[in-house]
Design a protein around this motif. Structure first.
Motif, short mmCIF file in Angstrom:
data_model
loop_
_atom_site.label_atom_id
_atom_site.label_comp_id
_atom_site.label_asym_id
_atom_site.label_seq_id
_atom_site.Cartn_x
_atom_site.Cartn_y
_atom_site.Cartn_z
N ARG A 71 47.11 34.76 39.08
CA ARG A 71 46.51 35.62 38.07
C ARG A 71 46.61 34.94 36.72
O ARG A 71 47.33 33.96 36.56
CB ARG A 71 47.22 36.97 38.04
CG ARG A 71 48.72 36.81 37.75
CD ARG A 71 49.32 38.07 37.19
NE ARG A 71 50.75 37.99 37.10
CZ ARG A 71 51.43 37.39 36.13
NH1 ARG A 71 50.80 36.77 35.16
NH2 ARG A 71 52.75 37.39 36.13
N PRO A 72 45.89 35.47 35.72
CA PRO A 72 46.04 34.91 34.36
C PRO A 72 47.47 35.13 33.86
O PRO A 72 48.13 36.10 34.26
CB PRO A 72 45.05 35.72 33.52
CG PRO A 72 44.10 36.31 34.50
CD PRO A 72 44.86 36.50 35.78
N CYS A 176 57.99 42.73 36.98
CA CYS A 176 56.81 41.85 37.08
C CYS A 176 55.89 42.35 38.19
O CYS A 176 54.67 42.43 38.00
CB CYS A 176 57.24 40.41 37.33
SG CYS A 176 55.86 39.27 37.41
N SER A 177 56.45 42.68 39.33
CA SER A 177 55.65 43.17 40.45
C SER A 177 54.90 44.45 40.09
O SER A 177 53.70 44.58 40.37
CB SER A 177 56.56 43.41 41.66
OG SER A 177 55.82 43.91 42.75
N LEU A 178 55.58 45.38 39.44
CA LEU A 178 54.93 46.63 39.03
C LEU A 178 53.82 46.37 38.00
O LEU A 178 52.75 46.99 38.08
CB LEU A 178 55.96 47.60 38.46
CG LEU A 178 56.94 48.19 39.48
CD1 LEU A 178 58.09 48.89 38.78
CD2 LEU A 178 56.22 49.13 40.44
N ALA A 179 54.05 45.46 37.07
CA ALA A 179 53.02 45.13 36.09
C ALA A 179 51.81 44.51 36.77
O ALA A 179 50.66 44.88 36.47
CB ALA A 179 53.58 44.18 35.03
N GLU A 180 52.05 43.59 37.70
CA GLU A 180 50.93 42.97 38.41
C GLU A 180 50.14 44.01 39.20
O GLU A 180 48.90 44.01 39.17
CB GLU A 180 51.45 41.89 39.36
CG GLU A 180 51.91 40.64 38.66
CD GLU A 180 52.43 39.57 39.59
OE1 GLU A 180 52.52 38.41 39.14
OE2 GLU A 180 52.75 39.87 40.77
N GLN A 181 50.84 44.90 39.88
CA GLN A 181 50.15 45.92 40.69
C GLN A 181 49.33 46.87 39.83
O GLN A 181 48.24 47.29 40.23
CB GLN A 181 51.17 46.72 41.51
CG GLN A 181 51.79 45.93 42.63
CD GLN A 181 52.94 46.67 43.29
OE1 GLN A 181 53.32 47.76 42.88
NE2 GLN A 181 53.52 46.06 44.32
N GLN A 182 49.84 47.22 38.64
CA GLN A 182 49.11 48.16 37.78
C GLN A 182 47.92 47.50 37.10
O GLN A 182 46.88 48.13 36.90
CB GLN A 182 50.05 48.77 36.75
CG GLN A 182 51.04 49.74 37.38
CD GLN A 182 51.97 50.35 36.36
OE1 GLN A 182 51.56 50.71 35.26
NE2 GLN A 182 53.24 50.45 36.72
N ILE A 183 48.07 46.23 36.71
CA ILE A 183 46.98 45.55 35.99
C ILE A 183 45.94 44.99 36.95
O ILE A 183 44.76 44.95 36.64
CB ILE A 183 47.56 44.45 35.07
CG1 ILE A 183 48.41 45.12 33.97
CG2 ILE A 183 46.47 43.58 34.48
CD1 ILE A 183 49.16 44.16 33.08
N PRO A 185 45.16 46.10 40.44
CA PRO A 185 45.34 46.92 41.67
C PRO A 185 44.53 46.41 42.85
O PRO A 185 44.89 46.63 43.99
CB PRO A 185 44.88 48.31 41.23
CG PRO A 185 43.99 48.08 40.06
CD PRO A 185 44.52 46.84 39.38
N GLN A 186 43.46 45.68 42.59
CA GLN A 186 42.62 45.17 43.67
C GLN A 186 43.38 44.16 44.52
O GLN A 186 43.03 43.93 45.68
CB GLN A 186 41.33 44.56 43.12
CG GLN A 186 41.52 43.27 42.34
CD GLN A 186 41.93 43.47 40.88
OE1 GLN A 186 42.25 44.56 40.44
NE2 GLN A 186 41.94 42.38 40.12
#
Length: 189
Positions: A71-72, A176-183, A185-186
């Protein structure tokens, strides 16, 4: 010797169980604050006192490079502990004073009972109207006392610095995992 090893594992497991019960709500609030900061284009700085600094640097690394997928990069910087500050305890505060802007986010980690470098950084962040997420422990009374109503404290239910250090690493991975999942979600599909 085997009993001592078993006792260490037992203490670690007991801290994990207590954390699973106590830390869900503050972890979700911290993840929400982190995501809001990222989506609003704010900068995020992190630092840790003593042995917790390694977990802060790890957090900055995985936020930049990605934890679960490509991801970016997220704009997260670990404050440097090797700058030549006039005072050792002001090393993080000087960096916040130089770069921090209103509504930026400071994430602090502390595995011990005292946190002079971290508390000075928090004071600098407060003077710049920044928000704070603090990952602390039951022996820490300095950091929690500096938090305001919009800040978040994730207090690990242990006074043992080794158990706290283990959980700090787990918690930064979870943030970090929660931030990635929220930003993104796809990416969960």
């Amino acid at each position: 010797m085997q009993e001592h090893v078993k006792a260490i594992f037992t203490e670690c497991i007991q801290t994990q169980i207590a954390s699973a019960d106590l830390l869900q709500e503050p972890l979700m609030r911290a993840a929400g604050l982190l995501v809001d900061s990222l989506l609003c284009g704010q900068k995020i700085y992190c630092c840790g006192e003593s042995m917790a600094h390694a977990s802060a640097r790890h957090f900055a690394h995985i936020m930049l490079t990605g934890l679960q997928f490509e991801r970016p990069p997220f704009p997260v910087s670990a404050l440097h502990a090797d700058y030549g500050a006039n005072e050792h305890e002001a090393i993080f505060a000087q960096q916040i004073s130089a770069f921090g802007q209103p509504n930026d986010l400071l994430i602090v980690l502390n595995a011990g009972s005292h946190a002079p470098r971290v508390t000075r950084a928090m004071e600098a962040a407060l003077s710049r109207d920044m928000l704070i997420i603090a990952l602390t422990n039951d022996a820490d009374h300095e950091v929690g006392g500096l938090l305001g109503p919009d800040d978040v404290e994730i207090r690990i239910p242990s006074r043992n610095a080794a158990r706290v250090s283990e959980h700090l690493l787990q918690l930064v991975n979870m943030l970090c995992s929660l931030a990635e999942q929220q930003i993104f979600p796809q990416e969960d599909d």
